[in-house]
Scaffold this motif. Structure first.
Motif, PDB file in Angstrom:
ATOM      1  N   LYS A   1      17.336   3.616 -39.658  1.00 63.48           N
ATOM      2  CA  LYS A   1      15.966   4.109 -39.606  1.00 63.48           C
ATOM      3  C   LYS A   1      15.797   5.079 -38.439  1.00 63.48           C
ATOM      4  N   PRO A   2      14.809   5.961 -38.518  1.00 63.78           N
ATOM      5  CA  PRO A   2      14.620   6.949 -37.444  1.00 63.78           C
ATOM      6  C   PRO A   2      14.476   6.331 -36.065  1.00 63.78           C
ATOM      7  N   ARG A   3      13.797   5.191 -35.955  1.00 63.13           N
ATOM      8  CA  ARG A   3      13.580   4.584 -34.639  1.00 63.13           C
ATOM      9  C   ARG A   3      14.853   3.925 -34.091  1.00 63.13           C
ATOM     10  N   GLU A   4      15.856   3.701 -34.947  1.00 64.57           N
ATOM     11  CA  GLU A   4      17.103   3.096 -34.480  1.00 64.57           C
ATOM     12  C   GLU A   4      18.066   4.129 -33.903  1.00 64.57           C
ATOM     13  N   ALA A   5      17.835   5.387 -34.210  1.00 64.58           N
ATOM     14  CA  ALA A   5      18.706   6.456 -33.716  1.00 64.58           C
ATOM     15  C   ALA A   5      18.285   6.861 -32.305  1.00 64.58           C
ATOM     16  N   LYS A   6      19.197   7.563 -31.621  1.00 66.19           N
ATOM     17  CA  LYS A   6      18.895   8.155 -30.330  1.00 66.19           C
ATOM     18  C   LYS A   6      18.994   9.668 -30.465  1.00 66.19           C
TER      19      LYS A   6
ATOM     20  N   ILE B   1      24.851  21.427 -24.729  1.00 67.32           N
ATOM     21  CA  ILE B   1      25.408  20.960 -26.002  1.00 67.32           C
ATOM     22  C   ILE B   1      24.458  21.131 -27.168  1.00 67.32           C
ATOM     23  N   GLY B   2      23.182  21.445 -26.916  1.00 63.40           N
ATOM     24  CA  GLY B   2      22.229  21.576 -28.001  1.00 63.40           C
ATOM     25  C   GLY B   2      21.595  20.243 -28.359  1.00 63.40           C
ATOM     26  N   ARG B   3      21.207  20.083 -29.636  1.00 57.35           N
ATOM     27  CA  ARG B   3      20.505  18.883 -30.092  1.00 57.35           C
ATOM     28  C   ARG B   3      21.433  18.016 -30.941  1.00 57.35           C
ATOM     29  N   TRP B   4      21.363  16.701 -30.688  1.00 58.36           N
ATOM     30  CA  TRP B   4      22.226  15.751 -31.393  1.00 58.36           C
ATOM     31  C   TRP B   4      21.443  14.492 -31.723  1.00 58.36           C
ATOM     32  N   ILE B   5      21.840  13.844 -32.819  1.00 56.65           N
ATOM     33  CA  ILE B   5      21.312  12.530 -33.175  1.00 56.65           C
ATOM     34  C   ILE B   5      22.454  11.531 -33.076  1.00 56.65           C
ATOM     35  N   ASP B   6      22.277  10.507 -32.261  1.00 57.08           N
ATOM     36  CA  ASP B   6      23.272   9.454 -32.096  1.00 57.08           C
ATOM     37  C   ASP B   6      22.928   8.320 -33.060  1.00 57.08           C
ATOM     38  N   ILE B   7      23.828   8.038 -34.008  1.00 51.63           N
ATOM     39  CA  ILE B   7      23.571   7.018 -35.032  1.00 51.63           C
ATOM     40  C   ILE B   7      24.491   5.810 -34.856  1.00 51.63           C
ATOM     41  N   SER B   8      24.955   5.578 -33.618  1.00 47.78           N
ATOM     42  CA  SER B   8      25.943   4.533 -33.369  1.00 47.78           C
ATOM     43  C   SER B   8      25.440   3.141 -33.744  1.00 47.78           C
ATOM     44  N   THR B   9      24.145   2.895 -33.597  1.00 49.86           N
ATOM     45  CA  THR B   9      23.635   1.566 -33.935  1.00 49.86           C
ATOM     46  C   THR B   9      23.683   1.290 -35.434  1.00 49.86           C
ATOM     47  N   GLY B  10      23.990   2.308 -36.230  1.00 50.66           N
ATOM     48  CA  GLY B  10      24.125   2.104 -37.666  1.00 50.66           C
ATOM     49  C   GLY B  10      25.297   1.219 -38.044  1.00 50.66           C
ATOM     50  N   ILE B  11      26.178   0.909 -37.087  1.00 49.33           N
ATOM     51  CA  ILE B  11      27.328   0.065 -37.393  1.00 49.33           C
ATOM     52  C   ILE B  11      26.884  -1.317 -37.866  1.00 49.33           C
TER      53      ILE B  11
ATOM     54  N   TRP C   1      11.723  15.932 -27.790  1.00 53.21           N
ATOM     55  CA  TRP C   1      12.206  16.148 -29.156  1.00 53.21           C
ATOM     56  C   TRP C   1      12.065  14.887 -30.003  1.00 53.21           C
ATOM     57  N   SER C   2      12.486  13.735 -29.467  1.00 47.96           N
ATOM     58  CA  SER C   2      12.416  12.501 -30.244  1.00 47.96           C
ATOM     59  C   SER C   2      10.985  12.149 -30.612  1.00 47.96           C
ATOM     60  N   ALA C   3      10.019  12.581 -29.800  1.00 46.63           N
ATOM     61  CA  ALA C   3       8.612  12.294 -30.093  1.00 46.63           C
ATOM     62  C   ALA C   3       8.119  13.040 -31.319  1.00 46.63           C
ATOM     63  N   THR C   4       8.843  14.061 -31.745  1.00 46.28           N
ATOM     64  CA  THR C   4       8.415  14.826 -32.917  1.00 46.28           C
ATOM     65  C   THR C   4       8.893  14.213 -34.221  1.00 46.28           C
ATOM     66  N   ILE C   5       9.710  13.151 -34.173  1.00 49.39           N
ATOM     67  CA  ILE C   5      10.260  12.532 -35.374  1.00 49.39           C
ATOM     68  C   ILE C   5       9.375  11.354 -35.768  1.00 49.39           C
ATOM     69  N   ASP C   6       8.843  11.366 -36.982  1.00 52.12           N
ATOM     70  CA  ASP C   6       7.967  10.278 -37.408  1.00 52.12           C
ATOM     71  C   ASP C   6       8.774   9.167 -38.071  1.00 52.12           C
ATOM     72  N   GLU C   7       8.091   8.147 -38.580  1.00 52.45           N
ATOM     73  CA  GLU C   7       8.749   6.970 -39.148  1.00 52.45           C
ATOM     74  C   GLU C   7       9.480   7.284 -40.449  1.00 52.45           C
ATOM     75  N   GLN C   8       9.137   8.375 -41.086  1.00 46.84           N
ATOM     76  CA  GLN C   8       9.844   8.787 -42.303  1.00 46.84           C
ATOM     77  C   GLN C   8      11.012   9.725 -42.006  1.00 46.84           C
ATOM     78  N   GLY C   9      11.258   9.961 -40.724  1.00 46.32           N
ATOM     79  CA  GLY C   9      12.360  10.829 -40.352  1.00 46.32           C
ATOM     80  C   GLY C   9      12.050  12.291 -40.569  1.00 46.32           C
TER      81      GLY C   9
END
Length: 766
Positions: A494-499, A506-516, A564-572
């Protein structure tokens, strides 16, 4: 099966079929198999099903961060977090278990000079790091049995006769600390595996279990070139002509088997010639002896060869080596065609051009001045592009580069090769122009982990001597990405689980490590820990194992990240898209397309020891990072007795466009199935992503003692030759089944069927 209404087609993985090397090769109990050495004592509470292997071998391993201290409280907290997270399979450690309990017997520290090295097992690997040593402190008898015996004939290292070894007793001998050494033909029904200098070719005898014959149907054993004899070995000086890496790829309208050797040789066979000989042997009533085909390509790159890539449309080959260079072999399309002549391999079949890290041609300097020199270089570039001769283009990385374990080709908008993309063991990503001869400098991109700045205390006591090394690279076109309709379906969380990372460098990145935690039937705790068998590990406090106590990026200090993360809503969805302007990220109502990194708009995937990184196909786009993808928790400083060092290397990457997946295999024995995704919903903060859909062997396979405790020799995947329920070869893409084979150092093979149906469901591991 759970429904997931937004996915683009479920990826399904069948039940595991296991065949031990002892059973396959009919090896008597009196004959030892290297790395088949540890039995399992099963703790209460671990449930096994009826698929338990007859040999009772236990599960695999990897290594945790060196010098990491896990006390009771920390471990309890971690386990409680895992247990309460959704999708963690409810796994727990053995009752009363803590990582900080009294450790198993330690290997004593060396006194004075460093302890001696085991010659054939020194995991110098392609990294060549002095820390990659195997200590011989107080090895007991079982330890020495676990190690493959090196050659003792130092007087004739290039004439090593592997036929004299225990091959004759039915135990193929492996070359350790290499890259992928297995492959399946995607055109013909045969399996190739490299055992030292031999390549065994076998037809799987079953479309279900993929069982192999006791003896190979054909053995290829091409000898070394004259230059290979002069170069000698890097990993093994006593037996230089051993295979480091092999791949199967399309070369024009033909499929080839390409091999890289420790003595710098690179050898290619047409798979059609291999198939012809297999057919002859199958239908020849007179049972004549085999006539192995001769290679069509045999060259040397000057030092241990590793990275391999083949470009179908352009018909060129790239090789990464421990010279810190990439050699691109450009075959003539007109005029005199390349043809390897075995009796005269000292002849130069290729004209050599050398380009330094600045893209400057180093072969000739015209004394007539800059204008004459430019005229010469431009004329030379036109001659190379005409391809009326065979050219060897050497792309050098200079002092910033290092050994190159993997390479790939980048294409232009017309599908012709234009770039070589390579990774080195320092973590660098290189993008190098092939054809330009007039100052086309290479692009070097640091590993993402280099953004970290250690504190003084970390620098003195905790921070690693070197950042994570890069091991794999792939070029992934847009067509390989599966359309998805939600954030969760695209990235597996979910969007709130990502970093979210945002940095000028390095620019912009989404860390999805908690998806494990959402990967079904996966264990994040080592099977020995779960079964109460931690005493099977050895302790080596002198191993300089890389330790990362913190994440790859500091998410707490950057205001850019928070904005940046504040611009992402619950629907991603991104309410206010960001663009890069004058070096800083700013908000804007309308997004702007970025400049393509590669001409055809493909993405670049880079892998490290444990991490997977997908770079945006646009210079200012959003990348995806999955940290510690295949890691399993284990006590600090623990190692395998026969390995002595980390063998976590995500180096074996296979792209399967039809299934929209990347098979990412690690030397540690685990393989991730990575689905490539492309969100098609509005206002997605990223344009391409990925998610891990399965990690093999599964937790159930581990608990059933199917996974051996030893490294992975190779992973191979190809379409099933039998149609059945999985679809015929001429049916629509995505309906065919694929066979996936995991081959281990103890000769065990685990086989799966992988396919993607058209139902909108999540991954199902049956």
């Amino acid at each position: 099966m759970a429904k997931g209404a937004d996915s683009g087609g479920v990826l399904q993985v069948s039940k595991c079929h296991c065949e031990t090397g002892r059973k396959r090769h009919r090896i008597p109990d009196s004959v030892r198999i290297p790395f088949e050495n540890l039995q399992t004592t099963v703790a209460q509470g671990i449930v096994h099903d009826d698929t338990e292997d007859e040999d009772g071998d236990e599960d695999g391993d990897e290594i945790m961060e060196d010098n990491q201290v896990l006390d009771d409280d920390d471990n309890d907290n971690d386990n409680n977090d895992n247990d309460n997270e959704e999708g963690d399979n409810g796994e727990v450690a053995s009752p009363g278990h803590h990582f900080a309990h009294p450790p198993p017997p330690q290997l004593p520290p060396p006194i004075g000079a460093p302890p001696p090295l085991i010659p054939n097992q020194a995991p110098m690997g392609i990294g060549g790091a002095q820390a990659d040593l195997m200590w011989m402190d107080n090895l007991d008898e079982s330890d020495t049995d676990e190690v493959s015996e090196p050659s003792t004939d130092a007087t004739q290292p290039t004439l090593h006769d592997s036929d004299s070894e225990s091959d004759e007793e039915g135990v193929p001998q492996i070359a350790t600390w290499r890259l992928n050494l297995t492959a399946l033909s995607t055109v013909y029904n045969f399996y190739a595996v490299a055992y030292r200098d031999k390549i065994h070719i076998s037809r799987p005898r079953s479309c279900v279990t993929n069982v192999l014959p006791t003896k190979p149907d054909l053995v290829l054993r091409p000898g070394p070139s004259h230059m290979g004899i002069a170069v000698g070995g890097y990993l093994d000086q006593f037996f230089p002509h051993q295979v480091n890496h092999l791949i199967v790829g399309d070369f024009g309208d033909k499929e080839i088997l390409l091999l890289a050797y420790d003595d710098g040789d690179v050898i290619g066979f047409y798979t059609r010639h291999i198939e012809d000989e297999l057919l002859r042997l199958e239908y020849d009533d007179e049972m004549r002896p085999p006539r192995p085909p001769k290679p069509f390509f045999h060259e040397n790159v000057g030092k241990s060869a590793w990275g391999l890539a083949v470009h179908k449309q352009s018909r060129i080959i790239a090789v990464g080596a421990n010279t810190h260079d990439v050699c691109v072999f450009v075959f003539a399309l007109t005029g005199e065609l390349y043809q390897h002549i075995e009796e005269a391999d000292h002849v130069e079949f290729f004209r050599t051009l050398i380009k330094d890290e600045n893209g400057v041609l180093g072969n000739r300097v015209i004394s007539g001045g800059e204008k004459d020199n430019a005229k010469f270089v431009n004329g030379l570039e036109r001659a190379v592009r005409r391809r009326d001769a065979n050219w060897r283009i050497v792309l050098k990385t200079g002092s910033a580069g290092d050994n190159i374990p993997n390479v790939a080709f980048g294409s232009d908008a017309d599908g012709e090769a234009e770039k070589v993309v390579a990774v080195d063991v320092k973590g660098n990503l290189w993008i190098m122009d092939i054809w330009g001869m007039n100052k086309c400098p290479h692009i070097r991109l640091d590993g993402l982990h280099s953004t970290r700045t250690p504190s003084d205390r970390q620098r003195l006591f905790q921070w690693p001597r070197e950042l994570p090394r890069a091991w794999g690279v792939l070029i992934l076109p847009e067509s390989s990405f599966l359309p998805t309709k939600s954030y969760t379906d695209s990235l597996g969380l979910k969007p709130r689980e990502a970093k979210y990372a945002s940095n000028e460098k390095i620019g912009r990145w989404i860390d999805i490590s908690t998806g494990i935690k959402h990967v079904k039937n996966n264990s994040t705790i080592h099977p020995w820990v779960r079964s109460g068998n931690e005493n099977r590990f050895a302790i080596n406090p002198h191993v300089q194992r890389r330790q990362r106590l913190e994440s790859w990026y500091d998410f707490n200090t950057s205001s850019q990240v928070q904005s940046w993360s504040a611009t992402i809503d619950e629907q991603g969805q991104q309410r206010m898209p960001l663009i890069q302007a004058k070096g800083k990220y700013q908000t804007k109502q309308k997004d702007v397309d970025g400049k393509l990194v590669l001409g055809d708009g493909s993405s670049i995937m880079r892998t490290y020891e444990l991490d997977i990184e997908l770079r945006s196909f646009e210079e200012n786009g959003v990348g995806i990072m999955f940290e510690r993808a295949i890691e399993q928790d284990r006590p600090a400083n623990t190692v395998l007795r026969m390995m002595r060092w980390s063998h976590e290397r995500l180096s074996n990457l296979i792209h399967v466009p039809e299934l929209s997946i990347v098979v990412a295999g690690s030397l540690c024995g685990r393989v991730a199935l990575v689905t490539l995704t492309r969100p098609v919903y509005e206002n997605s903060p990223f344009k391409r992503g990925f998610k891990i859909e399965a990690i093999l062997p599964t937790k159930k396979d581990e608990d059933s003692q199917l996974r051996p405790i030893c490294p992975l020799l190779g992973v191979a995947i190809a379409p099933m030759p039998c149609s059945g329920k999985l679809g015929k070869a001429d049916e629509p893409l995505g309906t065919r089944g694929y066979r996936l084979m995991l081959h281990y150092y103890d000769l065990r093979i685990l086989s799966y069927e992988v396919y993607r149906n058209t139902a909108t469901e999540e991954l199902s591991v049956v």
